[in-house]
Design an enzyme around this catalytic site. Structure first.
Site, mmCIF file in Angstrom:
data_model
loop_
_atom_site.group_PDB
_atom_site.id
_atom_site.type_symbol
_atom_site.label_atom_id
_atom_site.label_comp_id
_atom_site.label_asym_id
_atom_site.label_seq_id
_atom_site.Cartn_x
_atom_site.Cartn_y
_atom_site.Cartn_z
ATOM 1 N N HIS A 222 0.811 -1.218 0.000
ATOM 2 C CA HIS A 222 0.000 0.000 0.000
ATOM 3 C C HIS A 222 0.844 1.268 0.000
ATOM 4 O O HIS A 222 0.311 2.356 -0.048
ATOM 5 C CB HIS A 222 -0.897 0.015 1.235
ATOM 6 C CG HIS A 222 -0.147 0.223 2.527
ATOM 7 N ND1 HIS A 222 0.544 -0.775 3.138
ATOM 8 C CD2 HIS A 222 0.040 1.328 3.269
ATOM 9 C CE1 HIS A 222 1.120 -0.292 4.229
ATOM 10 N NE2 HIS A 222 0.841 0.983 4.337
HETATM 11 C C1 UD1 Z 1 -1.618 5.221 6.766
HETATM 12 C C2 UD1 Z 1 -0.250 5.551 7.357
HETATM 13 C C3 UD1 Z 1 0.719 4.419 7.020
HETATM 14 C C4 UD1 Z 1 0.186 3.070 7.425
HETATM 15 C C5 UD1 Z 1 -1.176 2.878 6.778
HETATM 16 C C6 UD1 Z 1 -1.769 1.537 7.162
HETATM 17 C C7 UD1 Z 1 0.332 7.951 7.357
HETATM 18 C C8 UD1 Z 1 1.234 8.943 6.732
HETATM 19 N N1 UD1 Z 1 0.312 6.750 6.749
HETATM 20 O O1 UD1 Z 1 -1.485 5.245 5.366
HETATM 21 O O2 UD1 Z 1 1.927 4.645 7.724
HETATM 22 O O3 UD1 Z 1 1.070 2.059 6.992
HETATM 23 O O4 UD1 Z 1 -2.021 3.946 7.235
HETATM 24 O O5 UD1 Z 1 -2.967 1.269 6.592
HETATM 25 O O6 UD1 Z 1 -0.302 8.241 8.340
HETATM 26 N N2 UD1 Z 1 -9.033 5.080 3.153
HETATM 27 C C9 UD1 Z 1 -10.228 4.422 3.176
HETATM 28 N N3 UD1 Z 1 -10.723 4.049 4.399
HETATM 29 C C10 UD1 Z 1 -10.093 4.318 5.565
HETATM 30 C C11 UD1 Z 1 -8.881 5.039 5.526
HETATM 31 C C12 UD1 Z 1 -8.352 5.398 4.316
HETATM 32 O O7 UD1 Z 1 -10.813 4.152 2.157
HETATM 33 O O8 UD1 Z 1 -10.621 3.944 6.630
HETATM 34 C C13 UD1 Z 1 -8.454 5.465 1.841
HETATM 35 C C14 UD1 Z 1 -8.745 6.895 1.473
HETATM 36 O O9 UD1 Z 1 -8.994 6.937 0.117
HETATM 37 C C15 UD1 Z 1 -7.467 7.621 1.811
HETATM 38 C C16 UD1 Z 1 -6.420 6.547 1.534
HETATM 39 O O10 UD1 Z 1 -7.052 5.307 1.890
HETATM 40 O O11 UD1 Z 1 -7.267 8.767 1.070
HETATM 41 C C17 UD1 Z 1 -5.175 6.735 2.354
HETATM 42 O O12 UD1 Z 1 -5.477 6.853 3.763
HETATM 43 P P1 UD1 Z 1 -4.470 7.633 4.759
HETATM 44 O O13 UD1 Z 1 -4.943 7.520 6.136
HETATM 45 O O14 UD1 Z 1 -4.221 9.007 4.207
HETATM 46 O O15 UD1 Z 1 -3.096 6.896 4.592
HETATM 47 P P2 UD1 Z 1 -2.754 5.340 4.419
HETATM 48 O O16 UD1 Z 1 -2.261 5.127 3.037
HETATM 49 O O17 UD1 Z 1 -3.855 4.459 4.904
#
Ligand code: UD1
Length: 388
Positions: A222
């Site tokens: 991811h």
């Molecule tokens: C975050 C952490 C990363 C961790 C990962 C585990 C940071 C910088 N990154 O990254 O270190 O390894 O979590 O999963 O904090 N989304 C959903 N549902 C959710 C949450 C997110 O659909 O419940 C989607 C959204 O489109 C969002 C994208 O995932 O924009 C990324 O989510 P985000 O929390 O920004 O970062 P992660 O890539 O999940």
């Protein structure tokens, strides 16, 4: 022994935001509750992760209490997400008057809450401090460096972390090697792990595929560096598809990866019954899947440590790791995005030549107890100091 905490000593605000925080916080809250007198705490969720798959399922599996406070920030750019957490966290500190804020790991919520607390003169405790990939292109690396610079008390998982912190000029009195709380969770929950066949069935896959003698592999990816560019994602999925000819691969797909496969039109690359696409898995499902796997391919930080603790060979599809002990002592091998290296090491592992490794020092399931013990004296000493 202390009979009760001084009345004026506020609670410890324990912050979680994203999936990898939950397995780190669960044992800490348990240890706080078991300590005598119990260490008063408030569980605060920033709401960075909010989906059932990314959030609720893990809370249930880890038997984490419902958060006392949820800031419900949701997704956004790094700036927006960090700023929203900060804006919404400040009034909580004004209202709750905590003795300190405890943060874990390296996600955006970790840094955001640390910044707010420190600027208000509230001490911060960072669990899993001092890990460094030395890759500033990783958002987590920025979060780690900045959190450690300003937090007051730094608990580390491996000895190399203290050297990293010393290099950044952080006083050794602030640093304490206690072991790995994530491994507390793993050892505590191992007996409750769900059967791989059941998880595959529930995720819409065909469990019959893994019933043969060949076993199966597990894949998670991811990181923006692996999944945000079409050419990189194409080559990684290509080599994984090749490997799946030798062993069926079970993917637990992060929403970011799933979205990008669709957006870049790469669905044909995963369209084979030997690559089973599951939604993000719960904690107990993931534990069962990993424990039964012959090989794990990942770009996660946590899985590198969990596979080492489980003795399962792991290929990490990253150029660097902030967890070097998993390579030096554990089952981890760094393969970057180099398809030839990925192919080569996968063949070796499937031929039975993977690393078996050993359990690193203090990854013994008792780290959270050590933290509770140490924090109790630290809180009391601070309290005595401020009244003295
Ligand atoms: C975050 C952490 C990363 C961790 C990962 C585990 C940071 C910088 N990154 O990254 O270190 O390894 O979590 O999963 O904090 N989304 C959903 N549902 C959710 C949450 C997110 O659909 O419940 C989607 C959204 O489109 C969002 C994208 O995932 O924009 C990324 O989510 P985000 O929390 O920004 O970062 P992660 O890539 O999940």
């Amino acid at each position: 022994m202390l009979e009760s905490w001084p009345n004026e000593l506020g609670p410890v605000i324990c912050v979680v935001g994203a999936r990898p925080n939950f397995m780190k916080m669960a044992p800490i809250l348990r240890a706080f509750a078991a300590y005598r007198p119990a260490i008063p705490s408030i569980l605060l969720h920033t709401g960075q992760h909010y989906d059932r798959d990314m959030n609720d399922k893990l809370f249930e599996d880890l038997r984490l209490p419902h958060p006392d406070i949820n800031l419900e920030v949701g997704s956004g750019s790094h700036a927006v997400q960090t700023a929203e957490v900060m804006r919404r966290f400040e009034p909580v500190l004004d209202e709750k008057k905590p003795s300190c804020v405890l943060v874990v790991g390296d996600v955006n919520s970790t840094l955001a809450c640390t910044l707010v607390a420190v600027k208000k003169g509230i001490p911060v405790v960072h669990v899993e401090a001092g890990l460094r990939s030395y890759d500033r292109a990783m958002p987590e690396e920025i979060n780690r460096v900045l959190t450690d610079q300003i937090a007051d008390l730094l608990y580390t998982t491996e000895r190399s972390a203290a050297d990293n912190l010393a290099r950044e000029g952080i006083a050794t009195e602030r640093v304490r090697f206690v072991g790995n709380v994530m491994i507390d969770s793993l050892l505590h929950n191992r007996e409750f792990a769900r059967s791989p066949a059941e998880s595959i069935g529930n995720g819409g896959g065909n469990p019959a595929l893994i019933c043969g003698a060949a076993g199966y592999g597990v894949v998670t990816m991811h990181r923006p560096s692996n999944v945000d560019q079409a050419n990189v994602l194409t080559s990684l999925l290509g080599v994984l598809r090749e490997i799946s000819d030798s062993i069926p691969l079970i993917f637990a797909l992060h929403p970011r990866t799933k979205g990008n496969i669709e957006r870049f039109g790469l669905s044909h690359l995963i369209d084979t019954p030997r690559m089973i696409m599951l939604p993000p898995q719960g904690y107990l499902e993931m534990l069962g899947l990993m424990a039964g796997a012959r090989i794990v391919l990942t770009d996660s930080g946590g899985l590198q440590e969990e596979t080492t603790a489980l003795g399962v060979p792991c290929l990490t599809m990253r150029e660097n790791t902030e967890r070097p002990i998993t390579v030096e002592q554990g089952t981890n091998t760094m393969v970057g995005r180099d398809v030839a290296a990925i192919r080569h090491h996968a063949v070796e592992i499937l031929a039975g030549k993977g690393k078996s490794g050993r359990l690193p020092e203090l990854w013994d399931g008792r780290t959270a107890e050590r933290i509770a013990e140490d924090m109790a004296s630290w809180l009391l000493a601070r309290h005595a100091g401020s009244n003295g």
